[in-house]
Enzyme design. Sequence first.
Site, mmCIF file in Angstrom:
data_model
loop_
_atom_site.group_PDB
_atom_site.id
_atom_site.type_symbol
_atom_site.label_atom_id
_atom_site.label_comp_id
_atom_site.label_asym_id
_atom_site.label_seq_id
_atom_site.Cartn_x
_atom_site.Cartn_y
_atom_site.Cartn_z
ATOM 1 N N LYS A 52 0.845 -1.205 0.000
ATOM 2 C CA LYS A 52 0.000 0.000 0.000
ATOM 3 C C LYS A 52 0.880 1.255 0.000
ATOM 4 O O LYS A 52 0.619 2.214 -0.721
ATOM 5 C CB LYS A 52 -0.964 -0.032 1.198
ATOM 6 N N GLN A 96 -5.141 -1.765 9.090
ATOM 7 C CA GLN A 96 -5.025 -3.097 8.492
ATOM 8 C C GLN A 96 -5.673 -4.151 9.389
ATOM 9 O O GLN A 96 -5.418 -4.192 10.595
ATOM 10 C CB GLN A 96 -3.537 -3.412 8.248
ATOM 11 N N ASP A 119 -11.340 2.419 3.049
ATOM 12 C CA ASP A 119 -11.581 0.977 2.912
ATOM 13 C C ASP A 119 -13.054 0.688 2.604
ATOM 14 O O ASP A 119 -13.413 -0.406 2.184
ATOM 15 C CB ASP A 119 -11.243 0.269 4.236
HETATM 16 N N1 GUN Z 1 -7.019 -7.120 5.456
HETATM 17 C C1 GUN Z 1 -7.204 -7.851 4.321
HETATM 18 N N2 GUN Z 1 -7.705 -7.077 3.339
HETATM 19 C C2 GUN Z 1 -7.816 -5.834 3.848
HETATM 20 C C3 GUN Z 1 -8.254 -4.596 3.304
HETATM 21 O O1 GUN Z 1 -8.666 -4.473 2.142
HETATM 22 N N3 GUN Z 1 -8.220 -3.539 4.156
HETATM 23 C C4 GUN Z 1 -7.791 -3.639 5.440
HETATM 24 N N4 GUN Z 1 -7.808 -2.539 6.194
HETATM 25 N N5 GUN Z 1 -7.382 -4.772 5.971
HETATM 26 C C5 GUN Z 1 -7.395 -5.856 5.162
#
Ligand code: GUN
Length: 279
Positions: A52, A96, A119
């Site tokens: 990211k 996350q 998200d």
């Molecule tokens: N854990 C697995 N996929 C994601 C996601 O798209 N966003 C977040 N914040 N955590 C995740």
Amino acid sequence: MAKILDGKAVAARVRREIAADVEKLKAQGKNPCLAVVLVGENPASKVYVNNKKKGCAEVGIKSLEYLLPEETTEEELLSLVDKLNADDEVNGILVQLPLPKQISEQKVIERISPEKDVDCFHPYSAGKLFTGSPRFLPCTPAGIMELIRESGVEVAGKTCVVVGRSNIVGKPMAMLLMGANGTVTIAHSRTQDLKAVCKTADILVVAIGKAKFITADYVKEGAVVIDVGMDRDENGKLCGDVDFASVEPVCGAITPVPGGVGPMTITMLLKNTLRAVQD
Ligand code: GUN
């Protein structure tokens, strides 16, 4: 021969567009900024968070990284979220998942300001999506819609089957397909005769987390098959929920794993961060 839906190539194209938009915003004195929070040492989460950060750098979005220890309390994390909510420099907040056991994920998700919910996990964002006026789009499903567009198959009027009913993928995926006028079924572990249900699909999206589960006998000839899985096969090799070797000869288009849905998810996160600045 099925068309291979190359997520890397589509993501690269969309990222070039995002980078151009970021330049325009910067010329207006706006500096898009995403705060990424990681709690603990989950190795997969570390890789995702790193990707990211790299994605942000690639398109010129500033990223702030908060790495908190495994034993962080819920109070501590919530107060960081409060601080980021109040920080005018921060446009998007991403915590996350999964979080350590002592922290309620739901509480944290609900504490993030819907204005900064890149998200698209907050119940407000989910509600906006459900009622057809979303501000942010759920990242993985939005990335999948781009890949379906790439297949050249029009969603309107088609039979769409989504296998998996998670809040992150299955449910919002169904909403986007319905929004595009598809006829949508959500199937799951308790669905009777899953094979027959999947076989009705013109567009089949699979997000169940079971390595190579979907074989050719689940797939209608010529269907578009989207594989959200990130699994390991019997030799420890990365693979999807779809048995690619078995399905590719019968379907019309298919995403590979890796290099299909994965690169699109982060790209849509970048797009949401841009949207957080623009509106
Ligand atoms: N854990 C697995 N996929 C994601 C996601 O798209 N966003 C977040 N914040 N955590 C995740």
